[in-house]
Design a protein around this motif. Structure first.
Motif, mmCIF file in Angstrom:
data_model
loop_
_atom_site.group_PDB
_atom_site.id
_atom_site.type_symbol
_atom_site.label_atom_id
_atom_site.label_comp_id
_atom_site.label_asym_id
_atom_site.label_seq_id
_atom_site.Cartn_x
_atom_site.Cartn_y
_atom_site.Cartn_z
ATOM 1 N N TRP A 158 0.853 -1.053 0.043
ATOM 2 C CA TRP A 158 0.176 0.088 -0.087
ATOM 3 C C TRP A 158 0.730 1.307 -0.029
ATOM 4 N N GLU A 159 0.531 2.229 -0.534
ATOM 5 C CA GLU A 159 1.070 3.523 -0.515
ATOM 6 C C GLU A 159 0.247 4.635 -1.077
ATOM 7 N N PRO A 160 0.045 5.739 -0.542
ATOM 8 C CA PRO A 160 -0.740 6.868 -0.816
ATOM 9 C C PRO A 160 -0.425 7.284 -2.253
ATOM 10 N N PRO A 161 -1.689 7.701 -2.970
ATOM 11 C CA PRO A 161 -1.462 8.014 -4.419
ATOM 12 C C PRO A 161 -0.925 9.237 -4.353
ATOM 13 N N LYS A 162 0.155 9.400 -5.575
ATOM 14 C CA LYS A 162 0.744 10.520 -5.641
ATOM 15 C C LYS A 162 -0.013 11.745 -5.906
ATOM 16 N N ALA A 163 0.225 12.915 -5.296
ATOM 17 C CA ALA A 163 -0.562 14.174 -5.605
ATOM 18 C C ALA A 163 -0.425 14.655 -7.074
ATOM 19 N N ASP A 164 -1.491 15.017 -7.748
ATOM 20 C CA ASP A 164 -1.145 15.711 -9.136
ATOM 21 C C ASP A 164 -0.726 16.893 -9.098
ATOM 22 N N LEU A 168 -4.621 23.920 -5.480
ATOM 23 C CA LEU A 168 -5.795 23.976 -5.104
ATOM 24 C C LEU A 168 -6.406 24.005 -3.589
ATOM 25 N N PRO A 169 -7.428 24.850 -3.311
ATOM 26 C CA PRO A 169 -7.610 24.558 -1.524
ATOM 27 C C PRO A 169 -8.318 23.559 -1.561
ATOM 28 N N VAL A 170 -8.004 22.782 -0.230
ATOM 29 C CA VAL A 170 -8.576 21.634 0.253
ATOM 30 C C VAL A 170 -9.707 21.949 1.357
ATOM 31 N N GLY A 171 -10.767 21.532 0.933
ATOM 32 C CA GLY A 171 -12.033 21.735 1.685
ATOM 33 C C GLY A 171 -12.731 23.019 1.868
ATOM 34 N N SER A 222 -12.727 19.112 -2.590
ATOM 35 C CA SER A 222 -11.553 18.761 -1.861
ATOM 36 C C SER A 222 -11.098 17.181 -2.201
ATOM 37 N N VAL A 223 -12.052 16.234 -2.601
ATOM 38 C CA VAL A 223 -11.702 14.970 -2.929
ATOM 39 C C VAL A 223 -11.131 15.320 -4.285
ATOM 40 N N ALA A 224 -11.747 15.828 -5.148
ATOM 41 C CA ALA A 224 -11.223 15.986 -6.673
ATOM 42 C C ALA A 224 -9.952 16.617 -6.663
ATOM 43 N N SER A 225 -9.406 17.368 -5.626
ATOM 44 C CA SER A 225 -8.014 17.802 -5.617
ATOM 45 C C SER A 225 -7.012 16.842 -4.973
ATOM 46 N N SER A 246 -12.124 14.785 3.089
ATOM 47 C CA SER A 246 -12.440 15.647 4.366
ATOM 48 C C SER A 246 -11.930 15.270 5.504
ATOM 49 N N ASP A 247 -11.612 14.123 5.593
ATOM 50 C CA ASP A 247 -11.093 13.338 6.810
ATOM 51 C C ASP A 247 -9.267 13.561 6.867
ATOM 52 N N GLY A 248 -8.988 14.066 5.744
ATOM 53 C CA GLY A 248 -7.686 14.570 5.768
ATOM 54 C C GLY A 248 -6.748 13.224 5.117
ATOM 55 N N LYS A 249 -7.289 12.202 4.736
ATOM 56 C CA LYS A 249 -6.904 11.021 4.159
ATOM 57 C C LYS A 249 -6.564 11.285 2.629
ATOM 58 N N PRO A 250 -5.631 10.888 2.030
ATOM 59 C CA PRO A 250 -5.434 10.794 0.549
ATOM 60 C C PRO A 250 -6.742 10.139 -0.200
#
Length: 327
Positions: free
Chosen positions: A102-108, A114-117, A174-177, A181-185
């Motif tokens: 398992w590994e967190p997805p790489k952020a685009d 972009l703002p989160v939340g 937030s999810v699209a970016s 919302s819980d802070g998880k990727p």
């Protein structure tokens, strides 16, 4: 009986029905499947989810398969939808893919600013909505119907919702970016789904109004009404819909539809026939109303005799009866 139509495994280059065609994407055969069935299909095609360098099943390879565009080739598209379904079910995902992989997805990179939340302006929303454009990969949810999108959103509701327990424009943005919302990727499948919902502004408003209030919040009930509309229909609406689809349930050279035909369409009996998604959903809804089916069966007879066969005259008489105002 298995709840999933198990797709045939294929060797590279094999010629299966649908390959090389421009056929439209079919409905997801895994969305209502149980964990055992999905696990069985996954393990039968496990080589597809192995890293080509290490030979291990990995989250990265799973996400890569899930993010493929639909091609119209049945076997290939089934695996794309299977990967998306596994990503939508964290418990099942953890059983099928070793935790060590398992590994967190790489952020685009395009989404880092972009703002989160938070609330973004129109330009920021457009960046999010177009995050996959220009990469050569189409959003696998783009061709889904409203009912299919609602079904997927229900399955991923906790991942798409805000901390107050509702899906909002901000929570989807937030999810699209890339972050829930819980802070998880967010997984790639969640990102694609959020983008698909954001891109259908009219559909978002329809869902928003689903609970009777236009307040920018989408509830589970609102999604369920779109995903399973027949469950919210009156008896008259169910009979009218059955009458409109009557020929769909008829066997060749038959004039009557049997209760067994309805059970076949609902998946409760084995069948060799192909039913539309609408017919399947209607059949499942009707079976929740056995008394209505009995009245559909007996409506054309004076003595109310039930013989297990439903004809057009039965439906005409019952619609007339149901249309009369109650005394």
């Amino acid at each position: 009986m298995s709840s999933v139509n198990m797709p045939q495994t294929q060797a590279p280059g094999s010629n299966q029905f649908g390959q090389g065609t421009n056929s439209s994407q079919g409905s997801n055969p895994y969305v209502n499947a149980n964990k055992r069935d999905i696990g069985g299909v996954f393990n039968a095609n496990i080589d597809l989810f192995r890293d080509p360098d290490t030979g291990n099943v990995t989250q990265e390879q799973l996400r890569e398969i899930a993010n493929r565009p639909m091609t119209g080739r049945v076997a290939e598209d089934n695996m794309t939808m299977l990967a998306n379904e596994v990503l939508r079910r964290p418990e099942l995902n953890s059983k099928l893919v070793p935790k060590s992989e398992w590994e967190p997805p790489k952020a685009d990179e395009k989404n880092k600013d972009l703002p989160v939340g938070g609330k973004g302006d129109g330009l920021q929303r457009q960046r999010v909505e177009n995050s996959d454009k220009g990469t050569g990969q189409a959003n696998p949810f783009a061709g889904n119907s409203d009912a299919q999108l609602a079904d997927y959103a229900l399955a991923a509701f906790s991942s798409l919702a805000d901390k107050d327990g509702a899906i909002t424009h901000d929570s989807l943005t937030s999810v699209a970016s890339g972050e829930r919302s819980d802070g998880k990727p967010a997984s790639k499948a969640e990102i694609n789904l959020a983008n698909a919902l954001l891109e259908k502004g009219t559909f978002f408003n329809q869902l928003d109004k689903g609970d009777g209030t236009l307040d920018g919040r989408i509830t589970r009930d609102a999604l369920d009404k779109v995903s399973n509309p027949h469950d919210y229909m009156s008896e008259l609406q169910l009979v009218e819909n059955f009458d409109n689809l009557f020929s769909t349930f008829l066997r060749p050279d038959e004039r009557f539809v049997s209760t067994d035909d309805i059970r076949e369409a609902a998946g409760e009996r084995p069948t060799t026939r192909v039913f539309s998604d609408e017919a399947k959903a209607l059949a499942k809804a009707l079976l929740k109303h056995p008394d209505l089916i009995r009245r559909m069966d007996s409506a054309a007879t004076d003595d109310g005799k039930v013989d297990g066969l439903i004809g057009t005259s039965d439906l005409t008489n019952l619609k007339s009866s149901l249309s009369k105002p109650s005394e």
